[in-house]
Design a protein around this motif. Structure first.
Motif, PDB file in Angstrom:
ATOM      1  N   GLN A 153     -34.260  51.714  92.394  1.00 25.50           N
ATOM      2  CA  GLN A 153     -35.611  51.164  92.464  1.00 25.50           C
ATOM      3  C   GLN A 153     -35.783  50.063  91.424  1.00 25.50           C
ATOM      4  O   GLN A 153     -35.219  50.133  90.336  1.00 25.50           O
ATOM      5  N   VAL A 154     -36.580  49.059  91.785  1.00 22.18           N
ATOM      6  CA  VAL A 154     -36.943  47.978  90.866  1.00 22.18           C
ATOM      7  C   VAL A 154     -38.451  47.829  90.927  1.00 22.18           C
ATOM      8  O   VAL A 154     -39.039  47.842  92.012  1.00 22.18           O
ATOM      9  N   ILE A 155     -39.084  47.682  89.783  1.00 20.05           N
ATOM     10  CA  ILE A 155     -40.538  47.516  89.723  1.00 20.05           C
ATOM     11  C   ILE A 155     -40.845  46.333  88.811  1.00 20.05           C
ATOM     12  O   ILE A 155     -40.385  46.271  87.671  1.00 20.05           O
ATOM     13  N   ARG A 156     -41.605  45.366  89.331  1.00 13.76           N
ATOM     14  CA  ARG A 156     -42.050  44.234  88.505  1.00 13.76           C
ATOM     15  C   ARG A 156     -43.252  44.719  87.706  1.00 13.76           C
ATOM     16  O   ARG A 156     -44.269  45.133  88.274  1.00 13.76           O
ATOM     17  N   ILE A 157     -43.150  44.680  86.403  1.00 17.03           N
ATOM     18  CA  ILE A 157     -44.193  45.217  85.534  1.00 17.03           C
ATOM     19  C   ILE A 157     -45.513  44.473  85.716  1.00 17.03           C
ATOM     20  O   ILE A 157     -46.575  45.090  85.809  1.00 17.03           O
ATOM     21  N   ALA A 169     -39.379  43.019  96.892  1.00 17.07           N
ATOM     22  CA  ALA A 169     -40.509  42.164  96.500  1.00 17.07           C
ATOM     23  C   ALA A 169     -40.482  41.885  94.994  1.00 17.07           C
ATOM     24  O   ALA A 169     -40.853  40.801  94.546  1.00 17.07           O
ATOM     25  N   ALA A 170     -40.010  42.852  94.226  1.00 19.75           N
ATOM     26  CA  ALA A 170     -39.931  42.677  92.775  1.00 19.75           C
ATOM     27  C   ALA A 170     -38.759  41.790  92.376  1.00 19.75           C
ATOM     28  O   ALA A 170     -38.734  41.244  91.278  1.00 19.75           O
ATOM     29  N   LEU A 171     -37.790  41.623  93.269  1.00 24.25           N
ATOM     30  CA  LEU A 171     -36.614  40.802  92.952  1.00 24.25           C
ATOM     31  C   LEU A 171     -36.821  39.333  93.247  1.00 24.25           C
ATOM     32  O   LEU A 171     -36.106  38.493  92.725  1.00 24.25           O
ATOM     33  N   THR A 172     -37.757  38.992  94.093  1.00 23.38           N
ATOM     34  CA  THR A 172     -37.970  37.604  94.480  1.00 23.38           C
ATOM     35  C   THR A 172     -38.626  36.851  93.333  1.00 23.38           C
ATOM     36  O   THR A 172     -39.762  37.128  92.970  1.00 23.38           O
ATOM     37  N   PRO A 173     -37.920  35.871  92.740  1.00 18.74           N
ATOM     38  CA  PRO A 173     -38.502  35.140  91.625  1.00 18.74           C
ATOM     39  C   PRO A 173     -39.585  34.172  92.092  1.00 18.74           C
ATOM     40  O   PRO A 173     -39.501  33.639  93.190  1.00 18.74           O
ATOM     41  N   VAL A 174     -40.552  33.976  91.254  1.00 19.62           N
ATOM     42  CA  VAL A 174     -41.661  33.086  91.565  1.00 19.62           C
ATOM     43  C   VAL A 174     -41.170  31.647  91.722  1.00 19.62           C
ATOM     44  O   VAL A 174     -41.659  30.899  92.553  1.00 19.62           O
ATOM     45  N   THR A 175     -40.160  31.278  90.951  1.00 20.46           N
ATOM     46  CA  THR A 175     -39.695  29.889  90.921  1.00 20.46           C
ATOM     47  C   THR A 175     -38.361  29.687  91.634  1.00 20.46           C
ATOM     48  O   THR A 175     -37.663  28.711  91.373  1.00 20.46           O
TER      49      THR A 175
END
Length: 130
Positions: A98-102, A110-116
């Protein structure tokens, strides 16, 4: 999702980073490490005595990738880090539960996709053409 950890020669970092960005991998962590693998020990003369250098300076890169990015990531590392000489490094691939964007609470892919991501990829492609 996979955690890909690679240990490479420090002088290959710029090439590997550019190859990863071109492959669409922009979220990476880098650490300076020392290690001992198949390379022979170095003996240097320092202040009238011999010093045995068992450990070599390396760079460790860690990144978590969604499944479609795993093979392109491995290929990018192999093509950019390989010199063909002992000491080129290793790639380790491990499963991630599991990965969670804080910041947002997004999970997994969805948490792995970088904004930039698009901006970084465009810049990497422009730099490789120039």
């Amino acid at each position: 999702m996979k955690l890909i950890t690679t240990v490479i020669r420090p002088e290959k970092l710029a090439e590997v980073k550019a190859a990863l960005f071109r492959a669409g991998v922009t979220g990476i962590s880098i650490s300076r490490v020392s290690g001992h693998g198949g390379e022979k020990e170095l003996v240097e003369h320092y202040r009238a005595s011999n010093v045995v250098l068992e450990f070599r300076e390396k760079v460790k890169i860690e990144m978590v990738c969604s499944e479609p990015f795993v093979e392109p990531t491995i290929k990018a590392i192999l093509s950019s880090a390989r010199t063909g000489v002992v000491g080129d490094g290793k790639i380790f691939v491990q499963a991630i539960e599991q990965v969670i964007r804080i910041r947002t609470g997004e999970r997994d892919n969805a948490a792995l996709t970088p904004v930039t991501a698009n901006e970084v990829q465009r810049h990497a492609l422009e730099a490789s053409v120039a």
